[in-house]
Design a protein around this motif. Structure first.
Motif, mmCIF file in Angstrom:
data_model
loop_
_atom_site.group_PDB
_atom_site.id
_atom_site.type_symbol
_atom_site.label_atom_id
_atom_site.label_comp_id
_atom_site.label_asym_id
_atom_site.label_seq_id
_atom_site.Cartn_x
_atom_site.Cartn_y
_atom_site.Cartn_z
ATOM 1 N N ILE A 4 0.838 -1.204 0.000
ATOM 2 C CA ILE A 4 0.000 0.000 0.000
ATOM 3 C C ILE A 4 0.871 1.251 0.000
ATOM 4 C CG2 ILE A 4 -1.642 1.358 1.366
ATOM 5 C CD1 ILE A 4 -2.837 -1.307 2.327
ATOM 6 N N ILE A 5 1.898 1.261 0.857
ATOM 7 C CA ILE A 5 2.816 2.406 0.913
ATOM 8 C C ILE A 5 3.462 2.625 -0.447
ATOM 9 C CG2 ILE A 5 4.951 3.290 1.925
ATOM 10 C CD1 ILE A 5 4.250 1.676 4.455
ATOM 11 N N TRP A 6 3.926 1.540 -1.043
ATOM 12 C CA TRP A 6 4.600 1.609 -2.339
ATOM 13 C C TRP A 6 3.657 2.168 -3.399
ATOM 14 C CZ3 TRP A 6 4.564 -0.459 -7.314
ATOM 15 C CH2 TRP A 6 5.773 -0.430 -8.004
ATOM 16 N N THR A 7 2.414 1.706 -3.379
ATOM 17 C CA THR A 7 1.418 2.175 -4.353
ATOM 18 C C THR A 7 1.106 3.650 -4.169
ATOM 19 O OG1 THR A 7 0.410 -0.036 -4.400
ATOM 20 C CG2 THR A 7 -0.906 1.794 -5.263
ATOM 21 N N VAL A 8 0.955 4.076 -2.908
ATOM 22 C CA VAL A 8 0.691 5.493 -2.627
ATOM 23 C C VAL A 8 1.841 6.359 -3.122
ATOM 24 C CG1 VAL A 8 0.401 7.201 -0.791
ATOM 25 C CG2 VAL A 8 -0.835 5.036 -0.676
ATOM 26 N N LEU A 9 3.072 5.893 -2.924
ATOM 27 C CA LEU A 9 4.232 6.642 -3.395
ATOM 28 C C LEU A 9 4.223 6.808 -4.909
ATOM 29 C CD1 LEU A 9 7.189 5.304 -1.208
ATOM 30 C CD2 LEU A 9 6.328 7.642 -1.304
ATOM 31 N N VAL A 10 3.885 5.749 -5.620
ATOM 32 C CA VAL A 10 3.820 5.815 -7.082
ATOM 33 C C VAL A 10 2.773 6.839 -7.515
ATOM 34 C CG1 VAL A 10 3.224 4.547 -9.179
ATOM 35 C CG2 VAL A 10 4.648 3.455 -7.435
ATOM 36 N N LEU A 11 1.606 6.803 -6.871
ATOM 37 C CA LEU A 11 0.536 7.747 -7.215
ATOM 38 C C LEU A 11 0.930 9.183 -6.882
ATOM 39 C CD1 LEU A 11 -2.581 5.711 -6.001
ATOM 40 C CD2 LEU A 11 -1.812 6.066 -8.361
ATOM 41 N N LEU A 12 1.599 9.372 -5.726
ATOM 42 C CA LEU A 12 2.066 10.712 -5.361
ATOM 43 C C LEU A 12 3.102 11.225 -6.352
ATOM 44 C CD1 LEU A 12 2.470 10.600 -1.459
ATOM 45 C CD2 LEU A 12 0.980 12.124 -2.764
ATOM 46 N N ALA A 13 3.979 10.344 -6.802
ATOM 47 C CA ALA A 13 5.010 10.737 -7.771
ATOM 48 C C ALA A 13 4.375 11.199 -9.072
ATOM 49 C CB ALA A 13 5.956 9.563 -8.024
ATOM 50 N N ILE A 14 3.372 10.467 -9.533
ATOM 51 C CA ILE A 14 2.665 10.848 -10.762
ATOM 52 C C ILE A 14 1.977 12.192 -10.572
ATOM 53 C CG2 ILE A 14 0.778 10.241 -12.328
ATOM 54 C CD1 ILE A 14 1.463 7.284 -11.740
ATOM 55 N N TRP A 15 1.310 12.363 -9.408
ATOM 56 C CA TRP A 15 0.588 13.608 -9.132
ATOM 57 C C TRP A 15 1.506 14.820 -9.136
ATOM 58 C CZ3 TRP A 15 0.980 16.291 -4.226
ATOM 59 C CH2 TRP A 15 0.175 17.442 -4.173
ATOM 60 N N ILE A 16 2.621 14.762 -8.377
ATOM 61 C CA ILE A 16 3.489 15.939 -8.284
ATOM 62 C C ILE A 16 4.216 16.178 -9.597
ATOM 63 C CG2 ILE A 16 5.624 14.848 -7.430
ATOM 64 C CD1 ILE A 16 3.993 18.167 -6.235
ATOM 65 N N ALA A 17 4.482 15.129 -10.369
ATOM 66 C CA ALA A 17 5.096 15.295 -11.687
ATOM 67 C C ALA A 17 4.157 16.073 -12.609
ATOM 68 C CB ALA A 17 5.437 13.938 -12.291
ATOM 69 N N VAL A 18 2.869 15.744 -12.553
ATOM 70 C CA VAL A 18 1.874 16.449 -13.370
ATOM 71 C C VAL A 18 1.759 17.905 -12.934
ATOM 72 C CG1 VAL A 18 -0.592 16.610 -13.919
ATOM 73 C CG2 VAL A 18 0.549 14.379 -13.936
ATOM 74 N N VAL A 19 1.707 18.148 -11.615
ATOM 75 C CA VAL A 19 1.611 19.518 -11.094
ATOM 76 C C VAL A 19 2.820 20.344 -11.541
ATOM 77 C CG1 VAL A 19 1.626 20.943 -8.998
ATOM 78 C CG2 VAL A 19 0.205 18.889 -9.097
ATOM 79 N N LEU A 20 4.024 19.771 -11.422
ATOM 80 C CA LEU A 20 5.249 20.471 -11.818
ATOM 81 C C LEU A 20 5.257 20.751 -13.315
ATOM 82 C CD1 LEU A 20 8.090 21.554 -11.272
ATOM 83 C CD2 LEU A 20 8.952 19.207 -11.453
ATOM 84 N N PHE A 21 4.880 19.760 -14.105
ATOM 85 C CA PHE A 21 4.903 19.918 -15.560
ATOM 86 C C PHE A 21 3.900 20.979 -16.017
ATOM 87 C CE2 PHE A 21 3.700 18.497 -19.924
ATOM 88 C CZ PHE A 21 4.937 18.739 -20.521
ATOM 89 N N LEU A 22 2.712 20.977 -15.434
ATOM 90 C CA LEU A 22 1.703 21.965 -15.806
ATOM 91 C C LEU A 22 2.149 23.378 -15.433
ATOM 92 C CD1 LEU A 22 -1.639 20.142 -14.844
ATOM 93 C CD2 LEU A 22 -0.684 20.519 -17.133
ATOM 94 N N ASP A 23 2.801 23.513 -14.263
ATOM 95 C CA ASP A 23 3.308 24.828 -13.857
ATOM 96 C C ASP A 23 4.426 25.275 -14.796
ATOM 97 O OD1 ASP A 23 3.202 26.964 -11.740
ATOM 98 O OD2 ASP A 23 5.320 26.426 -11.594
#
Length: 287
Positions: A4-23
């Motif tokens: 579960i921790i590993w999965t949450v980390l993967v999802l968080l990585a995708i989320w912040i990557a999208v936020v950074l790229f859009l900015d």
């Protein structure tokens, strides 16, 4: 639980990557005038040594200042945003390969994230002089932890892969504080590693705990810095992309490396940078 921790980390990585790229896309015509090559190399070098447990913030702070790639007031945001994705990659790797008791890992990483979320908005609005003084003191604290670990002044270390009772409560409280002050550009690795050793845990367990702590807190802190615009977009984007290369080289290519001499060199760089930061901060205060 680890899955579960590993999965949450993967999802968080995708989320912040999208936020950074859009900015980045939103401000691509207003990027700073610094160098893609220099900041990319700084990210690669910093995250290479970060993966080996030395830490990246102090190294990158020194290199960014020496090469004049960003303003001092933007250093905390640039470090947090730029290193978020590479650090999450480290955590994803080490949480899978190093055994650690799940609840110890969960509580410590959640505490660090909560601390970062609380303080990032405050740090983003601090004046440049306060940031200089804060980071100078922070670098000195990091250097003290490095010396204490190297000289075996911090007693501890053992075979435990988890904590319980009072020790667990102490670890959670300490990681909350470390997460909060990391938003000011203070590296978490050295003090977190010292904490793990002092509480009698296996040295190997320090890697998933400290990397997991940073991996959970940095997306939260980074989001606040991005929304505030309190970071160097060009430098952070270059550090993030090249930093991933440094992580994979250290984790999968380099099997062993003699780090004793290198740690002393890094310590010297940290102390020098701390002196430069404090001198600039104190001089501005007098003026």
């Amino acid at each position: 639980m680890i899955t579960i921790i590993w999965t949450v980390l993967v999802l968080l990585a995708i989320w912040i990557a999208v936020v950074l790229f859009l900015d980045y896309l939103k401000h691509r015509t207003q990027l700073e005038g610094n160098s893609w090559t220099k900041t990319g190399l700084i990210g690669l070098v910093g995250n290479f040594f970060d993966t080996l447990g030395i830490g990246s913030f102090a190294i990158e702070t020194a290199l960014l200042k020496f090469t004049k790639q960003t303003e001092d007031r933007l250093l905390p945001g640039t470090l947090n945003v730029g290193n978020a994705i590479p650090t999450m990659a480290q955590a994803i790797i080490f949480i899978r390969i190093v055994e650690v008791e799940p609840w110890t890992l969960v509580l410590m990483v959640v505490a660090s994230g909560a601390g970062a979320l609380l303080e990032a908005g405050i740090v983003a609005k601090l004046p440049e002089n306060v940031i200089r003084l804060t980071m100078g003191i922070a670098l000195l604290i990091t250097a003290c932890f490095m010396v204490a670990t190297k000289m075996n002044w911090i007693e501890g270390g053992g075979e435990a892969i988890g904590l319980a009772g009072g020790k667990l409560m102490l670890a959670v409280a300490a990681n909350f504080v470390l997460g909060a002050i990391m938003t000011a550009g203070i590296g978490l690795y050295a003090p977190c590693m010292a904490l793990v050793f002092a509480l009698g845990m296996s040295p190997a367990v320090a890697f998933p705990i400290m990397m997991g702590s940073c991996a959970f807190l940095m997306p939260m802190a980074s989001y606040r810095f991005i929304k505030e615009g309190a970071y160097n977009r060009k430098a952070a984007f270059a550090i993030a992309m090249a930093g991933l290369i440094g992580v994979f080289i250290a984790a999968f290519v380099v099997k062993s490396l003699e780090l004793d001499t290198l740690r002393w060199v890094v310590l010297g760089v940290i102390l020098y940078t701390a002196a430069v930061m404090l001198r600039a901060g104190l001089r501005n205060q007098e003026n």
